[in-house]
Motif scaffolding. Sequence first.
Motif, PDB file in Angstrom:
ATOM      1  N   GLU A  76       0.856  -1.181   0.000  1.00 41.68           N
ATOM      2  CA  GLU A  76       0.000   0.000   0.000  1.00 41.68           C
ATOM      3  C   GLU A  76       0.894   1.233   0.000  1.00 41.68           C
ATOM      4  O   GLU A  76       1.905   1.270   0.711  1.00 41.68           O
ATOM      5  N   LEU A  77       0.539   2.230  -0.773  1.00 42.56           N
ATOM      6  CA  LEU A  77       1.382   3.412  -0.905  1.00 42.56           C
ATOM      7  C   LEU A  77       1.648   4.079   0.436  1.00 42.56           C
ATOM      8  O   LEU A  77       2.778   4.480   0.727  1.00 42.56           O
ATOM      9  N   LYS A  78       0.634   4.177   1.272  1.00 42.82           N
ATOM     10  CA  LYS A  78       0.820   4.863   2.551  1.00 42.82           C
ATOM     11  C   LYS A  78       1.801   4.124   3.451  1.00 42.82           C
ATOM     12  O   LYS A  78       2.483   4.734   4.277  1.00 42.82           O
ATOM     13  N   ALA A  79       1.896   2.802   3.287  1.00 38.11           N
ATOM     14  CA  ALA A  79       2.828   2.026   4.102  1.00 38.11           C
ATOM     15  C   ALA A  79       4.272   2.243   3.655  1.00 38.11           C
ATOM     16  O   ALA A  79       5.198   2.131   4.457  1.00 38.11           O
ATOM     17  N   TRP A  80       4.462   2.551   2.376  1.00 36.27           N
ATOM     18  CA  TRP A  80       5.805   2.724   1.823  1.00 36.27           C
ATOM     19  C   TRP A  80       6.250   4.182   1.808  1.00 36.27           C
ATOM     20  O   TRP A  80       7.428   4.464   1.610  1.00 36.27           O
ATOM     21  N   ARG A  81       5.327   5.104   1.998  1.00 41.25           N
ATOM     22  CA  ARG A  81       5.633   6.520   1.829  1.00 41.25           C
ATOM     23  C   ARG A  81       6.790   6.974   2.715  1.00 41.25           C
ATOM     24  O   ARG A  81       7.646   7.742   2.295  1.00 41.25           O
ATOM     25  N   GLY A  82       6.824   6.491   3.933  1.00 41.78           N
ATOM     26  CA  GLY A  82       7.872   6.925   4.851  1.00 41.78           C
ATOM     27  C   GLY A  82       9.253   6.399   4.506  1.00 41.78           C
ATOM     28  O   GLY A  82      10.260   6.942   4.978  1.00 41.78           O
ATOM     29  N   GLY A  83       9.327   5.348   3.696  1.00 45.22           N
ATOM     30  CA  GLY A  83      10.629   4.766   3.393  1.00 45.22           C
ATOM     31  C   GLY A  83      11.190   5.112   2.037  1.00 45.22           C
ATOM     32  O   GLY A  83      12.375   4.881   1.777  1.00 45.22           O
ATOM     33  N   LEU A  84      10.375   5.674   1.156  1.00 42.80           N
ATOM     34  CA  LEU A  84      10.840   5.930  -0.203  1.00 42.80           C
ATOM     35  C   LEU A  84      11.992   6.935  -0.233  1.00 42.80           C
ATOM     36  O   LEU A  84      12.937   6.793  -1.007  1.00 42.80           O
ATOM     37  N   GLY A  85      11.904   7.957   0.604  1.00 43.51           N
ATOM     38  CA  GLY A  85      12.977   8.954   0.637  1.00 43.51           C
ATOM     39  C   GLY A  85      14.296   8.360   1.094  1.00 43.51           C
ATOM     40  O   GLY A  85      15.356   8.646   0.517  1.00 43.51           O
ATOM     41  N   TRP A  86      14.252   7.521   2.140  1.00 43.15           N
ATOM     42  CA  TRP A  86      15.474   6.890   2.642  1.00 43.15           C
ATOM     43  C   TRP A  86      16.066   5.940   1.609  1.00 43.15           C
ATOM     44  O   TRP A  86      17.285   5.919   1.396  1.00 43.15           O
ATOM     45  N   MET A  87      15.200   5.165   0.963  1.00 36.91           N
ATOM     46  CA  MET A  87      15.700   4.249  -0.061  1.00 36.91           C
ATOM     47  C   MET A  87      16.276   5.021  -1.242  1.00 36.91           C
ATOM     48  O   MET A  87      17.303   4.643  -1.815  1.00 36.91           O
ATOM     49  N   GLY A  88      15.622   6.137  -1.590  1.00 35.68           N
ATOM     50  CA  GLY A  88      16.126   6.969  -2.677  1.00 35.68           C
ATOM     51  C   GLY A  88      17.488   7.556  -2.358  1.00 35.68           C
ATOM     52  O   GLY A  88      18.349   7.682  -3.239  1.00 35.68           O
ATOM     53  N   LEU A  89      17.700   7.918  -1.090  1.00 37.82           N
ATOM     54  CA  LEU A  89      18.998   8.458  -0.674  1.00 37.82           C
ATOM     55  C   LEU A  89      20.116   7.461  -0.934  1.00 37.82           C
ATOM     56  O   LEU A  89      21.144   7.798  -1.545  1.00 37.82           O
ATOM     57  N   TRP A  90      19.918   6.222  -0.486  1.00 31.10           N
ATOM     58  CA  TRP A  90      20.972   5.218  -0.647  1.00 31.10           C
ATOM     59  C   TRP A  90      21.121   4.775  -2.097  1.00 31.10           C
ATOM     60  O   TRP A  90      22.235   4.483  -2.550  1.00 31.10           O
ATOM     61  N   LEU A  91      20.020   4.764  -2.829  1.00 32.63           N
ATOM     62  CA  LEU A  91      20.116   4.458  -4.254  1.00 32.63           C
ATOM     63  C   LEU A  91      20.915   5.546  -4.967  1.00 32.63           C
ATOM     64  O   LEU A  91      21.765   5.252  -5.819  1.00 32.63           O
TER      65      LEU A  91
END
Length: 221
Positions: free
Chosen positions: A131-146
């Motif tokens: 669900e998008l709302k469940a992933w919303r908080g982690g996308l920025g952190w994952m994007g940083l490391w990517l």
Amino acid sequence: MSDALFSSEVETSDTRHLGRLWFADLLDLSLSAFIGWGLLRAVDVDRSRGALIAAGFGVWVVLSVLGALNGWTLGRGVVGLRLVRATGAPGPARGVARSVLVPVDMFLSIPLQRRPLDRLLGVYPEAVPLELKAWRGGLGWMGLWLGLGLASVWFGVVPTRTEALRYLKTLDGWRCCHGRTSPTANKCEPAVSRAVREARGGDARAQAVVADCPKAAAALP
């Protein structure tokens, strides 16, 4: 009646999602080592085994601490997990501790089929629903490391100052500078470009190399 009542294979927090968490930690460790290597190339310092280990471990500690603030890392995101504890995210103190304990815990988990040190810290993996709302908080952190991983790829492709200047002093570099024969593919232009950039910045060694390289000297205003 369920057989689980009489089974020793009851799933506990330190056995849940064991394979996925192991793979996630392996990805994060590998990413840390790669970013550490890229960082050393970016600052153009010695890349001895000790320096690579120190840089990789330093990045791993930072990744572990940041990943403990809300439970997300790129590796965990890839396998759809988030690290939590009973009251929420693990927190930075557990992140520091886990950065030291994870390699040992990964090794122990193979014969034990559980994560005893994660259990000691009171942390465990939680599957993230699609669900998008469940992933919303982690996308920025994952994007940083990517992004840091992609930056390391760039630093791996672009020659360092030392590599560029050293190459232009070789026979193949001489050919590159004077256009006598076709130089080695993918080395000439990046090396000349880096040498010119360093010379413009006032680097005395680069200026000397550029002065002896007609191709580079022509590109220097």
